[in-house]
Write an enzyme that holds these catalytic residues in place. Structure first.
Site, PDB file in Angstrom:
ATOM      1  N   ASP A 132       6.129   4.629  -1.178  1.00 40.57           N
ATOM      2  CA  ASP A 132       7.683   4.895  -1.261  1.00 40.57           C
ATOM      3  C   ASP A 132       8.285   3.863  -2.295  1.00 40.57           C
ATOM      4  O   ASP A 132       7.356   3.084  -2.534  1.00 40.57           O
ATOM      5  CB  ASP A 132       8.232   4.905   0.107  1.00 40.57           C
TER       6      ASP A 132
ATOM      7  N   CYS B  73      -0.479  11.445 -16.558  1.00 37.85           N
ATOM      8  CA  CYS B  73      -1.165  12.489 -17.463  1.00 37.85           C
ATOM      9  C   CYS B  73      -2.591  12.807 -16.942  1.00 37.85           C
ATOM     10  O   CYS B  73      -3.302  11.882 -16.850  1.00 37.85           O
ATOM     11  CB  CYS B  73      -1.254  12.141 -18.945  1.00 37.85           C
TER      12      CYS B  73
ATOM     13  N   GLY C   1       2.796  -4.754   8.933  1.00 36.96           N
ATOM     14  CA  GLY C   1       2.878  -3.313   9.233  1.00 36.96           C
ATOM     15  C   GLY C   1       1.606  -2.379   8.573  1.00 36.96           C
ATOM     16  O   GLY C   1       1.859  -1.178   8.118  1.00 36.96           O
ATOM     17  N   THR C   2       0.502  -2.954   8.782  1.00 36.18           N
ATOM     18  CA  THR C   2      -0.858  -2.349   8.035  1.00 36.18           C
ATOM     19  C   THR C   2      -1.864  -2.318   9.217  1.00 36.18           C
ATOM     20  O   THR C   2      -2.108  -3.334   9.920  1.00 36.18           O
ATOM     21  CB  THR C   2      -1.394  -2.668   6.985  1.00 36.18           C
TER      22      THR C   2
ATOM     23  N   HIS D  63      -1.865   1.185  -4.173  1.00 40.22           N
ATOM     24  CA  HIS D  63      -2.011   2.903  -4.069  1.00 40.22           C
ATOM     25  C   HIS D  63      -1.185   3.670  -4.940  1.00 40.22           C
ATOM     26  O   HIS D  63      -1.149   4.809  -4.478  1.00 40.22           O
ATOM     27  CB  HIS D  63      -1.916   3.167  -2.511  1.00 40.22           C
TER      28      HIS D  63
ATOM     29  N   ALA E 145       9.007  -4.529  12.663  1.00 34.67           N
ATOM     30  CA  ALA E 145       9.159  -5.338  11.250  1.00 34.67           C
ATOM     31  C   ALA E 145      10.684  -5.718  11.105  1.00 34.67           C
ATOM     32  O   ALA E 145      10.724  -6.886  10.566  1.00 34.67           O
ATOM     33  CB  ALA E 145       8.537  -4.414  10.274  1.00 34.67           C
TER      34      ALA E 145
ATOM     35  N   GLN F 185       0.927  -1.183   0.050  1.00 37.41           N
ATOM     36  CA  GLN F 185      -0.080   0.021   0.074  1.00 37.41           C
ATOM     37  C   GLN F 185       0.872   1.180  -0.011  1.00 37.41           C
ATOM     38  O   GLN F 185       0.447   2.299  -0.140  1.00 37.41           O
ATOM     39  CB  GLN F 185      -0.694  -0.087   1.249  1.00 37.41           C
ATOM     40  N   ASN F 186       2.273   1.011   0.063  1.00 39.47           N
ATOM     41  CA  ASN F 186       3.124   2.281   0.373  1.00 39.47           C
ATOM     42  C   ASN F 186       3.412   2.742  -1.088  1.00 39.47           C
ATOM     43  O   ASN F 186       3.596   2.073  -2.018  1.00 39.47           O
ATOM     44  CB  ASN F 186       4.273   1.737   0.981  1.00 39.47           C
TER      45      ASN F 186
HETATM   46  P1  OAD Z   1      -1.321   2.862   9.078  1.00 39.31           P
HETATM   47  O1  OAD Z   1      -0.711   4.181   9.458  1.00 39.31           O
HETATM   48  O2  OAD Z   1      -2.821   2.939   9.247  1.00 39.31           O
HETATM   49  O3  OAD Z   1      -0.965   1.935   9.842  1.00 39.31           O
HETATM   50  C1  OAD Z   1       0.284   1.614  10.163  1.00 39.31           C
HETATM   51  C2  OAD Z   1       0.673   0.149  10.909  1.00 39.31           C
HETATM   52  O4  OAD Z   1       1.952   0.046  10.919  1.00 39.31           O
HETATM   53  C3  OAD Z   1      -0.158   0.147  12.360  1.00 39.31           C
HETATM   54  O5  OAD Z   1      -1.013  -0.590  12.477  1.00 39.31           O
HETATM   55  C4  OAD Z   1       1.077   0.015  13.245  1.00 39.31           C
HETATM   56  O6  OAD Z   1       0.552  -0.285  14.422  1.00 39.31           O
HETATM   57  C5  OAD Z   1       1.959  -0.360  12.514  1.00 39.31           C
HETATM   58  N1  OAD Z   1       3.549  -0.228  12.707  1.00 39.31           N
HETATM   59  C6  OAD Z   1       4.105   0.839  12.990  1.00 39.31           C
HETATM   60  N2  OAD Z   1       5.370   0.742  13.199  1.00 39.31           N
HETATM   61  C7  OAD Z   1       5.626  -0.427  12.970  1.00 39.31           C
HETATM   62  C8  OAD Z   1       6.948  -1.288  12.785  1.00 39.31           C
HETATM   63  N3  OAD Z   1       8.062  -0.977  13.106  1.00 39.31           N
HETATM   64  N4  OAD Z   1       6.807  -2.655  12.336  1.00 39.31           N
HETATM   65  C9  OAD Z   1       5.588  -3.244  12.391  1.00 39.31           C
HETATM   66  N5  OAD Z   1       4.512  -2.583  12.266  1.00 39.31           N
HETATM   67  C10 OAD Z   1       4.643  -1.303  12.633  1.00 39.31           C
HETATM   68  O7  OAD Z   1      -0.743   2.605   7.579  1.00 39.31           O
HETATM   69  P2  OAD Z   1      -1.452   1.825   6.447  1.00 39.31           P
HETATM   70  O8  OAD Z   1      -2.197   0.596   7.116  1.00 39.31           O
HETATM   71  O9  OAD Z   1      -0.300   1.400   5.625  1.00 39.31           O
HETATM   72  O10 OAD Z   1      -3.850   5.074   1.514  1.00 39.31           O
HETATM   73  O11 OAD Z   1      -2.379   2.655   5.552  1.00 39.31           O
HETATM   74  C11 OAD Z   1      -3.373   1.956   4.660  1.00 39.31           C
HETATM   75  C12 OAD Z   1      -3.613   3.324   3.827  1.00 39.31           C
HETATM   76  O12 OAD Z   1      -4.162   4.145   4.412  1.00 39.31           O
HETATM   77  C13 OAD Z   1      -2.249   3.784   3.120  1.00 39.31           C
HETATM   78  O13 OAD Z   1      -1.818   3.405   1.955  1.00 39.31           O
HETATM   79  C14 OAD Z   1      -2.880   5.330   2.704  1.00 39.31           C
HETATM   80  C15 OAD Z   1      -3.718   5.413   3.933  1.00 39.31           C
HETATM   81  O14 OAD Z   1      -4.740   6.422   3.978  1.00 39.31           O
HETATM   82  C16 OAD Z   1      -4.008   6.107   0.741  1.00 39.31           C
HETATM   83  O15 OAD Z   1      -3.467   7.292   0.770  1.00 39.31           O
HETATM   84  C17 OAD Z   1      -4.845   5.791  -0.403  1.00 39.31           C
END
Ligand code: OAD
Length: 237
Positions: free
Chosen positions: A92, A120, A178-179, A112, A222, A89-90
């Site tokens: 980067d 464009c 990590g989501t 994403h 992670a 989903q990242n």
């Molecule tokens: P979130 O910020 O919602 O969640 C990040 C997750 O990573 C959390 O559950 C944390 O507990 C976990 N975490 C943090 N540090 C960690 C580490 N060192 N090791 C393991 N886990 C760790 O981010 P996403 O779930 O990626 O979409 O968010 C999903 C989507 O929401 C993104 O792609 C973005 C956002 O809105 C769009 O912009 C379309």
């Protein structure tokens, strides 16, 4: 045959120095989604939206893949019992750079979008892009159009869903790293994988919203849990 699908989120890049979205110091606490991550926001104020992503694009030159990204690239390289697909989903490029270090390009879907691409506004063709995008940056595909970030905003369709569903339906191992499990459709992947009989494992510093759907949970950073798990998998190869 043991096919593996791996879903990653902002938590895998946190230890490289990139902010997650929903932590107390996360991106969605300093910015409103409705201001910077929707097509309506872009129509209203393209400068503000471009600046949000320009800042994040510039940051990429200050960070590098961590042990978790590298461990997954190592798994792609050394797993011979089936296919491995990383769905991130990242936006980067840290999985891309880790894959390059191991000489295993591909095997990666940016659900994403990607910061290092722009597209464009008329043709929707994407192009590699490393600099800032301004509201008047002209598209290389159509001189009457501009470029926008190659990012999936809320309300837009994520990329490559057919390919992802196909991989999930033939997976026997599904890892989620990590989501937080807040954003659809990624949050539903675990259920699809389970339906195909996959064993499902979550890696996080705390249980995610959908943690009860997983067969197994590895709590911890992670950079520690993922390399250890990859080594376990490769030992049993
Ligand atoms: P979130 O910020 O919602 O969640 C990040 C997750 O990573 C959390 O559950 C944390 O507990 C976990 N975490 C943090 N540090 C960690 C580490 N060192 N090791 C393991 N886990 C760790 O981010 P996403 O779930 O990626 O979409 O968010 C999903 C989507 O929401 C993104 O792609 C973005 C956002 O809105 C769009 O912009 C379309």
């Amino acid at each position: 045959m043991k096919n593996i699908v791996i879903l990653t989120g902002a938590g895998i890049s946190a230890e490289s120095g990139l902010q997650t979205f929903r932590a107390a110091d996360g991106l969605w606490h300093g910015h409103k989604i409705d201001d910077v991550a929707t097509p309506e926001a872009y129509a209203r104020d393209p400068n503000l939206v471009n600046e949000f992503y320009n800042a994040r694009r510039r940051q990429l030159s200050e960070v590098k893949p961590n042990e978790a990204h590298l461990a997954l690239a190592k798994l792609v390289k050394n797993w011979h019992r089936g296919e491995v697909l990383i769905v991130t989903q990242n936006v980067d490029d840290l999985h891309d750079r880790a894959a390059k270090e191991y000489g295993v390009p591909g095997h990666l879907i940016h659900l994403h979008g990607e910061l290092l691409k722009a597209r464009c506004t008329k043709t929707n063709f994407p192009t590699e892009w490393h600099g800032d995008i301004l509201p008047d940056t002209v598209s290389p595909f159509d001189k009457t159009a501009t470029l926008r970030p190659h990012i999936v905003w809320f309300g837009e369709m994520p990329f490559d869903m057919d390919e992802i569903y196909k991989a999930l339906l033939k997976s026997s191992l599904f890892l989620s790293i990590g989501t937080s499990g807040n954003v659809h459709p990624a949050s539903s992947f675990v259920e699809i994988a389970k339906r195909s009989g996959a064993h499902t494992v979550e890696f996080n510093i705390e249980p995610s919203v959908g943690n009860s759907l997983f067969d197994e949970t590895r709590i911890g950073k992670a950079t520690e849990t993922v390399p250890a798990y990859v080594d376990e998998l490769l030992r049993n190869e």
